[in-house]
Design an enzyme around this catalytic site. Structure first.
Site, PDB file in Angstrom:
ATOM      1  N   ARG A  50       6.813 -13.641 -28.959  1.00 22.80           N
ATOM      2  CA  ARG A  50       7.829 -13.251 -29.943  1.00 22.80           C
ATOM      3  C   ARG A  50       9.055 -14.132 -29.774  1.00 22.80           C
ATOM      4  O   ARG A  50       9.941 -13.833 -28.962  1.00 22.80           O
ATOM      5  CB  ARG A  50       8.198 -11.780 -29.763  1.00 22.80           C
ATOM      6  CG  ARG A  50       7.041 -10.818 -29.980  1.00 22.80           C
ATOM      7  CD  ARG A  50       7.469  -9.392 -29.680  1.00 22.80           C
ATOM      8  NE  ARG A  50       6.386  -8.443 -29.905  1.00 22.80           N
ATOM      9  CZ  ARG A  50       6.487  -7.131 -29.684  1.00 22.80           C
ATOM     10  NH1 ARG A  50       7.630  -6.636 -29.206  1.00 22.80           N
ATOM     11  NH2 ARG A  50       5.464  -6.338 -29.905  1.00 22.80           N
ATOM     12  N   ASP A  52      12.658 -15.829 -30.408  1.00 17.97           N
ATOM     13  CA  ASP A  52      13.941 -15.244 -30.798  1.00 17.97           C
ATOM     14  C   ASP A  52      14.507 -15.888 -32.060  1.00 17.97           C
ATOM     15  O   ASP A  52      13.985 -16.891 -32.557  1.00 17.97           O
ATOM     16  CB  ASP A  52      14.951 -15.419 -29.662  1.00 17.97           C
ATOM     17  CG  ASP A  52      14.631 -14.569 -28.455  1.00 17.97           C
ATOM     18  OD1 ASP A  52      13.980 -13.523 -28.624  1.00 17.97           O
ATOM     19  OD2 ASP A  52      15.030 -14.958 -27.341  1.00 17.97           O
ATOM     20  N   ARG A 197      15.698 -20.493 -21.876  1.00 18.91           N
ATOM     21  CA  ARG A 197      17.072 -20.859 -22.196  1.00 18.91           C
ATOM     22  C   ARG A 197      18.004 -20.642 -21.004  1.00 18.91           C
ATOM     23  O   ARG A 197      18.955 -21.418 -20.796  1.00 18.91           O
ATOM     24  CB  ARG A 197      17.546 -20.077 -23.415  1.00 18.91           C
ATOM     25  CG  ARG A 197      16.829 -20.483 -24.704  1.00 18.91           C
ATOM     26  CD  ARG A 197      17.053 -19.485 -25.836  1.00 18.91           C
ATOM     27  NE  ARG A 197      18.459 -19.333 -26.127  1.00 18.91           N
ATOM     28  CZ  ARG A 197      18.948 -18.347 -26.900  1.00 18.91           C
ATOM     29  NH1 ARG A 197      18.129 -17.427 -27.400  1.00 18.91           N
ATOM     30  NH2 ARG A 197      20.234 -18.273 -27.141  1.00 18.91           N
TER      31      ARG A 197
END
Length: 266
Positions: A50, A52, A197
């Site tokens: 999934r 972002d 990230r």
């Protein structure tokens, strides 16, 4: 019902992420609607990961069940006629009913693209991360090596992460500069929310010289998100491939460099 798998590419800049949401535009929402138009019944897709808001995919793998009998051309070209230009189906496969796009995956590969330049990028603003501080890739790579293997990645986990546990196995993590763009490639069995990230943001602190190489291993051992670096911006992140057991007969991730940018002076 027959289980089908498809490879999907998308530019995530305009979307709230992969997952369907009632209050925002999502990649899954458009894809389910387009597949339903071809199948002529509601479709509920399951993705390998999934992504972002603002994150892109070169090859997201998705499965869905249908009793519609359509030629391969309909599941690719036909579905694409019902999708916006920033989402596209690339291939179709028939892996069998025991295939699950998320649970059957053995590893995922993400790439983060980062520009270090005094001025912010304009044309590439939705395609790369940016820092105005110059980065040295050699110490970033040295620091990255402490993150390979199986570890508790709590220090790189977002507070909203819903994973049952923070243990993940990173098989490869490389940092290199290519034509003026820094590329951070990470292959792991699975990822925590914002894990890539947060790792990139932490490595950036080493690349600027703000932190020593050894600091990253200390951050990992601390198991505390407050000890790590910033969360790198979403536009630089790409899901570039997902690996599965050969028995499912799916196309493998592209060989060699994936989405190697063709801009910059080198």
């Amino acid at each position: 019902m027959t289980r089908l798998a498809i490879g999907v590419e998308y530019d995530g800049a305009a979307y709230s992420g992969w997952q369907r949401q009632h209050h925002a535009d999502s990649v899954q929402g458009h894809l389910d609607k387009a597949l339903g138009a071809i199948a002529r019944h509601p479709i509920d897709t399951v993705a390998a990961g999934r992504t972002d808001a603002g994150v892109h995919a070169c090859e997201q793998v998705v499965h869905f069940d249908t009793d519609a009998n359509r030629p391969d051309r309909a599941w690719v070209k036909g579905v694409n006629t019902h999708l916006p230009d920033n989402i596209g189906v690339r291939w179709i496969a028939y892996p069998g009913d025991d295939f699950d796009a998320r649970r059957s995956a053995t590893s995922r590969v993400y790439r983060y693209l980062l520009i270090d330049s005094p001025e912010r990028p304009v044309l590439l603003r939705d395609r790369v991360g940016w820092t105005f501080r110059a980065l040295e890739t050699v110490p970033m790579q040295q620091a990255a090596e402490s993150l390979t293997g199986e570890h508790d990645f709590s220090s790189f986990r977002a507070s909203a992460c819903q994973a049952h546990h923070p243990i993940r196995r990173v098989d490869a993590l490389t940092v290199m500069r290519y034509r003026g763009v820094i590329m951070v490639d990470i292959r792991a069995n699975a990822f925590l929310h914002h894990m890539v990230r947060n790792i990139v943001g932490t490595l950036m602190a080493v690349g600027t010289g703000e932190r020593p190489v050894e600091w990253v291993s200390d951050v990992l051992a601390a198991r505390d998100r407050r000890r790590a670096g910033i969360t790198a911006p979403a536009p630089g992140l790409y899901l570039v491939g997902v690996r599965y057991p050969l028995r499912f007969g799916l196309p493998g991730p592209p060989a060699g460099p994936v989405f190697a940018p063709a801009w910059g002076d080198g």
